[in-house]
Scaffold this active site. Structure first.
Site, PDB file in Angstrom:
ATOM      1  CG  ASP A 148      -1.877   1.056   1.338  1.00 47.26           C
ATOM      2  OD1 ASP A 148      -2.775   1.055   0.488  1.00 47.26           O
ATOM      3  OD2 ASP A 148      -1.778   1.918   2.239  1.00 47.26           O
ATOM      4  CD  GLU A 162      -2.052   2.380  -3.656  1.00 44.76           C
ATOM      5  OE1 GLU A 162      -3.196   2.753  -3.932  1.00 44.76           O
ATOM      6  OE2 GLU A 162      -1.561   2.518  -2.523  1.00 44.76           O
TER       7      GLU A 162
HETATM    8  C1  GLC Z   1      -4.287   2.879  -0.795  1.00 43.29           C
HETATM    9  C2  GLC Z   1      -5.425   1.902  -0.724  1.00 43.29           C
HETATM   10  C3  GLC Z   1      -6.653   2.634  -0.274  1.00 43.29           C
HETATM   11  C4  GLC Z   1      -6.400   3.207   1.103  1.00 43.29           C
HETATM   12  C5  GLC Z   1      -5.143   4.083   1.111  1.00 43.29           C
HETATM   13  C6  GLC Z   1      -4.666   4.367   2.511  1.00 43.29           C
HETATM   14  O1  GLC Z   1      -4.482   3.841  -1.786  1.00 43.29           O
HETATM   15  O2  GLC Z   1      -5.587   1.236  -1.944  1.00 43.29           O
HETATM   16  O3  GLC Z   1      -7.785   1.819  -0.296  1.00 43.29           O
HETATM   17  O4  GLC Z   1      -7.494   3.975   1.524  1.00 43.29           O
HETATM   18  O5  GLC Z   1      -4.069   3.477   0.449  1.00 43.29           O
HETATM   19  O6  GLC Z   1      -4.110   3.236   3.103  1.00 43.29           O
END
Ligand code: GLC
Ligand code: CA
Length: 514
Positions: free
Chosen positions: A207, A246
């Site tokens: 994440d 991500e």
């Molecule tokens: C990422 C996740 C999202 C979350 C954010 C904070 O973007 O995919 O769902 O709210 O991080 O952890």
């Protein structure tokens, strides 16, 4: 590089909405286990499960209260270990979601960090020295703690930022990444990773992977050095474990940080968004709309240079959707989706299918849940059949985690299983083609053969295969340097032909030739 990634196809599971086996209205680990054969039958041989750890669920579990304990609503740690085992027995792999940038404000580390007295966790989070000293340039919270200082946030108010240091230290409260307390945060996260890997997990989706070291430079030197260090640990101790970030900066994530995969994520007007979700302006120009403007070059301009720069080191990955994005069914019908998936599943890198996209589940306009806001509509219960609660749960409808799609024509798995021409069965055919043909897998060569701004078709090569694509309602043709005779058709949606160096495609068609 874990070898299994070459032929991996991921299925993303939002656990609360997948399958409920004990009638409490919330999906659970046993539900995932029961549906492994279904997932495998699609051609997906790997899972990414959204955060399933103990949490107050102010951001659907991205606010972790205990990294080593699962949320009781999904089952027990042993259930999850059993899920790993059941997946492995079927030749499948499982990634958990690692949330390294922040914890819940209820995490034990944070409760310690908030105390006035100095302790092991004082610098685990980022604090200024005085409660009246703002953290300039960062979101922060003051006035909540006995400790004299304000703390930085990473996302929502419930998510205090963990301290991995500052690449450029500009204030006296900012520590450099090599400060022992920042190293301790990194080591604590490695300890969390080892814990799950030792219990059978196969790696992590990470994440907000690019957000860890603050005040980082343009090249993300600080954050990528941290991940490089993690990769060295994995290479030594868990060489088959896989990491996907991500991040959407593959040069930093893959080349510098050592991630095996990075996602091409949606962003305002970016190349990926132009494929499926180009409707923010009010007019829908998404490439896969049959009435769209058909400009694949907007995607290729961003994709190709990044793909070329990173292909020796890892995979830049495409996805149908995720839990943060509008479902593609929002603006595309099933025929458009078939062609879009045909493209997504035959491109280089490792493809990701979001649960429910295989049947074209809709985006629902519903109230927010657990910090979802506009994202909530893409997180509704999986539709298995036309029975009670679409077969998701036996609970009363008002006890469901989120409402199911009750439209008369809401798609479901059972109905699509029975229809040879359904979106679900097209996904199956496409994925089995990918498993059969090494040339369609993650690392096989990719070359653009015909892509012109404002024109169709789009023609590309994977290894020895020729792929031709026309999402539009018009018949189109283009010159290609092959003759039809040498080419055998391996897969088709719609039809087309190759004649004396020219390829002609009928409306809404996708063909794979060998
Ligand atoms: C990422 C996740 C999202 C979350 C954010 C904070 O973007 O995919 O769902 O709210 O991080 O952890
Ligand atoms: Ca349940």
């Amino acid at each position: 590089m874990p070898k299994w990634l070459k032929d991996a196809v991921f299925y993303e599971i939002y656990p609360q909405s997948f399958y409920d086996t004990n009638g409490d209205g919330i999906g659970d680990f046993n539900g995932i286990i029961e549906k492994l054969d279904y997932i495998k039958s699609l051609g997906c041989n790997a899972l990414w499960i959204n955060p399933c750890y103990d949490s107050p669920f102010k951001d659907a579990g991205y606010d972790v209260r205990d990294y080593k304990k699962v949320a009781p609503r999904y089952g027990t740690n042993s259930d999850l270990y059993r899920l790993f085992g059941e997946a492995h027995r079927r030749g499948m792999h499982v990634l958990l979601d690692l949330v390294p940038g922040h914890t819940s404000e209820e995490h034990a580390w944070f409760l310690e960090s908030q105390k006035a007295g100095k302790n092991e966790y004082s610098n685990r989070y980022v604090w200024t020295n005085v409660a009246f000293q703002p953290a300039k340039g960062f979101p922060y919270i003051g006035g909540e703690s006995e400790r004299d200082g304000v703390y930085l946030l990473n996302f929502f108010k419930c998510q205090p930022a963990l301290n991995y240091g500052f690449q450029r230290c500009e204030e006296d409260w900012q520590l450099p990444p090599d400060h022992p307390d920042c190293i301790a945060t990194r080591e604590a996260m490695k300890d969390v990773m080892r814990f799950w890997l030792d219990h059978g997990c196969d790696g992590f989706r990470v994440d907000m992977a690019g957000s860890l070291v603050k005040n980082d430079d343009e090249k993300k030197t600080g954050t990528s050095a941290l991940w490089k260090n993690v990769r060295e640990m994995l290479d030594e101790e868990y060489p088959e474990a896989a990491m996907v970030s991500e991040w959407n900066e593959p040069m930093a994530a893959i080349n510098q940080g050592g991630f095996h995969m990075d996602f091409f994520l949606n962003g305002k007007d970016n190349g990926y968004t132009t494929l499926l979700r180009d409707y923010e302006s009010g007019e829908d120009n998404s490439f896969f709309r049959k009435d769209g403007k058909g400009d694949i070059t907007r995607f290729l301009e961003e994709y190709v240079p990044r793909y070329m720069a990173t292909k020796e080191n890892g995979y830049y990955c495409l996805l149908t959707c995720n839990h943060d994005t509008m479902r593609p069914k929002y603006n595309l019908d099933d025929t458009e989706l078939k062609i879009a998936y045909a493209f997504l599943f035959t491109m280089p890198g490792v493809p990701y299918l979001y649960y429910g996209d295989e049947i074209g589940m809709r985006y629902l306009d519903i109230p927010t849940k657990e910090g979802g806001y506009a994202r909530t509509g893409s997180r509704t219960p999986m539709q298995w059949n036309d029975g009670k609660n679409a077969g998701f749960s036996t609970c009363p409808a008002d006890a469901l985690y989120l409402p199911v799609d009750t439209a008369a024509d809401a798609p479901n798995v059972a109905a699509q299983e029975a229809d040879a021409d359904s979106l679900l069965n097209t996904v199956r055919t496409l994925l089995s083609l990918r498993h059969e043909q090494e040339d369609l897998q993650a690392d096989a060569e990719f070359e653009v053969l015909y892509a012109e701004s404002g024109k169709l078709p789009f023609v590309y090569r994977r290894g020895d295969l020729l792929l031709t694509l026309n999402p539009s309602a018009e018949r189109v043709s283009a010159p290609v340097a092959v003759t039809g005779k040498e080419k055998k058709l391996l897969f088709s949606i719609g039809s087309g032909e190759i004649n004396s160096g020219e390829i002609t495609l009928e409306p809404q068609s996708f063909l794979v030739w060998k």
